[in-house]
Write a protein that holds these residues in place. Structure first.
Motif, PDB file in Angstrom:
ATOM      1  N   CYS A 118     -35.330 -36.442 -31.637  1.00  0.00           N
ATOM      2  CA  CYS A 118     -35.506 -35.097 -32.202  1.00  0.00           C
ATOM      3  C   CYS A 118     -34.260 -34.285 -31.863  1.00  0.00           C
ATOM      4  O   CYS A 118     -33.856 -34.233 -30.704  1.00  0.00           O
ATOM      5  N   ILE A 119     -33.641 -33.695 -32.891  1.00  0.00           N
ATOM      6  CA  ILE A 119     -32.424 -32.902 -32.677  1.00  0.00           C
ATOM      7  C   ILE A 119     -32.706 -31.454 -33.076  1.00  0.00           C
ATOM      8  O   ILE A 119     -33.115 -31.189 -34.213  1.00  0.00           O
ATOM      9  N   CYS A 120     -32.497 -30.536 -32.157  1.00  0.00           N
ATOM     10  CA  CYS A 120     -32.729 -29.116 -32.430  1.00  0.00           C
ATOM     11  C   CYS A 120     -31.443 -28.327 -32.307  1.00  0.00           C
ATOM     12  O   CYS A 120     -30.834 -28.283 -31.227  1.00  0.00           O
ATOM     13  N   ALA A 121     -31.042 -27.694 -33.405  1.00  0.00           N
ATOM     14  CA  ALA A 121     -29.862 -26.824 -33.363  1.00  0.00           C
ATOM     15  C   ALA A 121     -30.192 -25.566 -32.550  1.00  0.00           C
ATOM     16  O   ALA A 121     -31.324 -25.062 -32.615  1.00  0.00           O
ATOM     17  N   TRP A 122     -29.221 -25.089 -31.808  1.00  0.00           N
ATOM     18  CA  TRP A 122     -29.376 -23.762 -31.214  1.00  0.00           C
ATOM     19  C   TRP A 122     -29.572 -22.769 -32.338  1.00  0.00           C
ATOM     20  O   TRP A 122     -28.921 -22.946 -33.355  1.00  0.00           O
ATOM     21  N   PRO A 123     -30.460 -21.786 -32.328  1.00  0.00           N
ATOM     22  CA  PRO A 123     -31.190 -21.291 -31.161  1.00  0.00           C
ATOM     23  C   PRO A 123     -32.598 -21.857 -30.996  1.00  0.00           C
ATOM     24  O   PRO A 123     -33.369 -21.298 -30.200  1.00  0.00           O
ATOM     25  N   ILE A 124     -32.959 -22.935 -31.677  1.00  0.00           N
ATOM     26  CA  ILE A 124     -34.328 -23.441 -31.525  1.00  0.00           C
ATOM     27  C   ILE A 124     -34.700 -23.706 -30.058  1.00  0.00           C
ATOM     28  O   ILE A 124     -35.789 -23.326 -29.619  1.00  0.00           O
ATOM     29  N   PRO A 125     -33.799 -24.341 -29.262  1.00  0.00           N
ATOM     30  CA  PRO A 125     -34.195 -24.641 -27.882  1.00  0.00           C
ATOM     31  C   PRO A 125     -34.647 -23.409 -27.078  1.00  0.00           C
ATOM     32  O   PRO A 125     -35.433 -23.546 -26.141  1.00  0.00           O
ATOM     33  N   GLN A 126     -34.204 -22.228 -27.480  1.00  0.00           N
ATOM     34  CA  GLN A 126     -34.622 -21.053 -26.694  1.00  0.00           C
ATOM     35  C   GLN A 126     -36.114 -20.747 -26.842  1.00  0.00           C
ATOM     36  O   GLN A 126     -36.670 -19.987 -26.055  1.00  0.00           O
ATOM     37  N   TYR A 127     -36.769 -21.352 -27.810  1.00  0.00           N
ATOM     38  CA  TYR A 127     -38.217 -21.162 -27.954  1.00  0.00           C
ATOM     39  C   TYR A 127     -39.027 -22.061 -27.027  1.00  0.00           C
ATOM     40  O   TYR A 127     -40.246 -21.930 -26.949  1.00  0.00           O
ATOM     41  N   PHE A 128     -38.372 -23.017 -26.358  1.00  0.00           N
ATOM     42  CA  PHE A 128     -39.094 -23.982 -25.524  1.00  0.00           C
ATOM     43  C   PHE A 128     -39.135 -23.482 -24.081  1.00  0.00           C
ATOM     44  O   PHE A 128     -38.410 -23.967 -23.211  1.00  0.00           O
ATOM     45  N   ALA A 129     -40.028 -22.521 -23.815  1.00  0.00           N
ATOM     46  CA  ALA A 129     -40.042 -21.845 -22.516  1.00  0.00           C
ATOM     47  C   ALA A 129     -40.177 -22.825 -21.349  1.00  0.00           C
ATOM     48  O   ALA A 129     -39.460 -22.717 -20.347  1.00  0.00           O
ATOM     49  N   ALA A 130     -41.059 -23.797 -21.490  1.00  0.00           N
ATOM     50  CA  ALA A 130     -41.334 -24.688 -20.358  1.00  0.00           C
ATOM     51  C   ALA A 130     -40.147 -25.592 -20.004  1.00  0.00           C
ATOM     52  O   ALA A 130     -40.114 -26.171 -18.921  1.00  0.00           O
ATOM     53  N   LEU A 131     -39.205 -25.712 -20.933  1.00  0.00           N
ATOM     54  CA  LEU A 131     -38.050 -26.588 -20.686  1.00  0.00           C
ATOM     55  C   LEU A 131     -36.768 -25.782 -20.476  1.00  0.00           C
ATOM     56  O   LEU A 131     -35.667 -26.342 -20.433  1.00  0.00           O
ATOM     57  N   ARG A 132     -36.919 -24.456 -20.346  1.00  0.00           N
ATOM     58  CA  ARG A 132     -35.759 -23.559 -20.348  1.00  0.00           C
ATOM     59  C   ARG A 132     -34.650 -23.979 -19.393  1.00  0.00           C
ATOM     60  O   ARG A 132     -33.461 -23.899 -19.738  1.00  0.00           O
TER      61      ARG A 132
END
Lengths: 314, 314
Positions: A118-132
């Motif tokens: 699974c590839i997520c462009a920034w800014p998607i990763p900022q929505y993953f609070a538990a993995l911040r």
């Protein structure tokens, strides 16, 4: 299981077959509709006197992905995959296209055993609070599940693409804490929407594009309005990215404009913004499923209004 | 083992890594050179004071497929594959192109677990004396190894292509009698040559050709002079046929004419009629392997005359 949805904690296996098309594991085994991924189904009919029917072989396609419109699934026979010790990893890249090409190269690496790319462009990763803690600012992230015996060659590939591993969870620890699978496929959208409910999404099959030129064009053209999220899976024997872009919703008109911009360039959008079977992924009426519905659900009681072929036929 | 050569009864694993590029199992795991298929190698150097060197990760490519020119392999670390009950089958087709397309479709069927897809155009099957009862006259045969849990969907695919199963050997019986693997890959040539020593062969990579038009052209153009034998394997993530055609040898001139006819149409011939490494499959000098040879074999004693880059350098 060979494959399962990101909703596996609450999903039922019957619901997955009824509504799913692939998921975690599709990078190895392809789609649920591919021969060999579903051996048999037992369905109960919606007649005055309900009958129990077993479908085997290609006949399983009568109910596969039919959203429960044509029979109640009561039993399934599905093949299993080998149980590897699976490691969860996050790899970060400075540049989105490098991350995307890394995903493709990993998918094409037949010697490396894997379950998820699974590839997520920034800014998607900022929505993953538990993995911040593992998702650096402005970086594009790959969320991966790799068999532990393949880790050494996997890390050579990461080195080749200049990726940076920020997170590793061994198979032994897999039952504790967050599961990386729950940030991928449609859970990616779920996490984004839990932070910002104005977001929505698309499901897009990109045409054959070995140099990923169209992907790059779409990524740059829309910028943060259509945030790029790729899930790699096997389709007809080839590893291809499926895009599940997260869209900043402005209006229905603008959404349709985005869809038609994609379609003009050969990308196929499986519109998730309809409850009608044929208007979403399938586009055309599945005659085999329609005929089966007429046979097993003569009063049209199962998931009424869902199958266009059926109510237009009436 | 993930993959093994058709010569597995007499081959050594070190010889396979030294001289092989793939084999039975390549339809799932790709080529030996693909990351993940060879984890580590221990080589002993050919110096006045021999050293023991361990190569790991991408460094294994220094000796992979180098034909023992640059170090004596004494230990290997290779990953294994899951142990399925494997069934051996022969499926016959009236028409060669249908057999070839069946092979491609089976290769692309990610839900069906398989180890071998070998397609032999008639008259090649007539050279397989031990299987004669299962190889009807004028039919084109597929020699296959399929995981038993995938048999049911496999047979649906056979039905779709109008194939006729003439031979089935269950995993339980696998240790008795003939092994189907020993009629495939380079053993196909061996059986043909044991009947008619005037035959020879070629090894050909066909260019991307989804409709198999070039394959069909070559098959029809040469007729029985170049008998078509295909082995399907994964290459860079795609299932492609490798052709190991059996050639009725007439003269060196004619053989070179055949080779150049292929090359003009984009097919790459890995010439098996040379003992020199670079003149066969590789075409170019592998600088990494050459540098490693200089380091570990300073007197050039290992397989002398085999590596062109080395003796031309001298």
């Amino acid at each position: 299981l060979r494959m399962y949805p990101s909703t596996y904690r609450i999903a039922t296996i019957g619901g997955f077959i009824g509504g799913g098309s692939g998921g975690i594991g599709s990078i190895t085994y392809g789609q649920l509709r591919d021969r060999g991924n579903l051996h048999a189904v037992r369905v109960v009919t919606m007649e005055d006197e309900p009958k129990v029917i077993e479908l085997r072989g290609d006949d399983v396609q009568k109910i596969n992905h039919a959203y429960g419109t044509n029979g109640i699934i009561t039993q399934l026979e599905i093949p299993l995959g080998p149980a590897y010790p699976w490691r969860e990893l996050i790899v970060n890249f400075d540049d989105f296209m490098t991350a995307a090409k890394f995903g493709q190269a990993l998918g094409n690496s037949d010697g490396i055993i894997k379950k998820l790319i699974c590839i997520c462009a920034w800014p998607i990763p900022q929505y993953f609070a538990a993995l911040r803690d593992y998702l650096p600012q402005e970086k594009h992230s790959a969320l991966l599940i790799i068999a532990e015996p393949s880790l050494e060659p996997f890390k050579e590939l990461v080195r080749e693409y200049g990726g940076n591993i920020s997170y590793e969870k061994s198979a032994e620890e897999a039952n504790k804490g967050v599961a990386i699978a729950e940030f991928t496929w449609n859970h990616t959208t779920l996490h984004a929407r839990s932070v910002d409910p104005s977001l929505t999404y698309l499901q897009t099959a990109l045409p054959p594009d070995p140099n990923m030129e169209l992907l790059e064009h779409l990524y740059r053209h829309f910028g943060d309005e259509v945030m790029m999220h790729l899930e790699f899976s096997r389709t007809n024997g080839k590893v291809v990215p499926l895009a599940l872009q997260i869209v900043r919703y402005r209006s229905e008109e603008r959404l349709n404009e985005i869809i038609s911009y994609h379609e003009k360039r050969g990308a196929i959008i499986f519109n998730p913004h309809t409850y009608i079977l044929e208007d979403g992924g399938m586009k055309t009426v599945n005659v085999e499923q329609l005929e089966f519905k007429k046979q097993v659900d003569p009063y049209g009681l199962l998931n009424p209004g869902k199958m266009r072929g059926y109510f237009e036929d009436k």
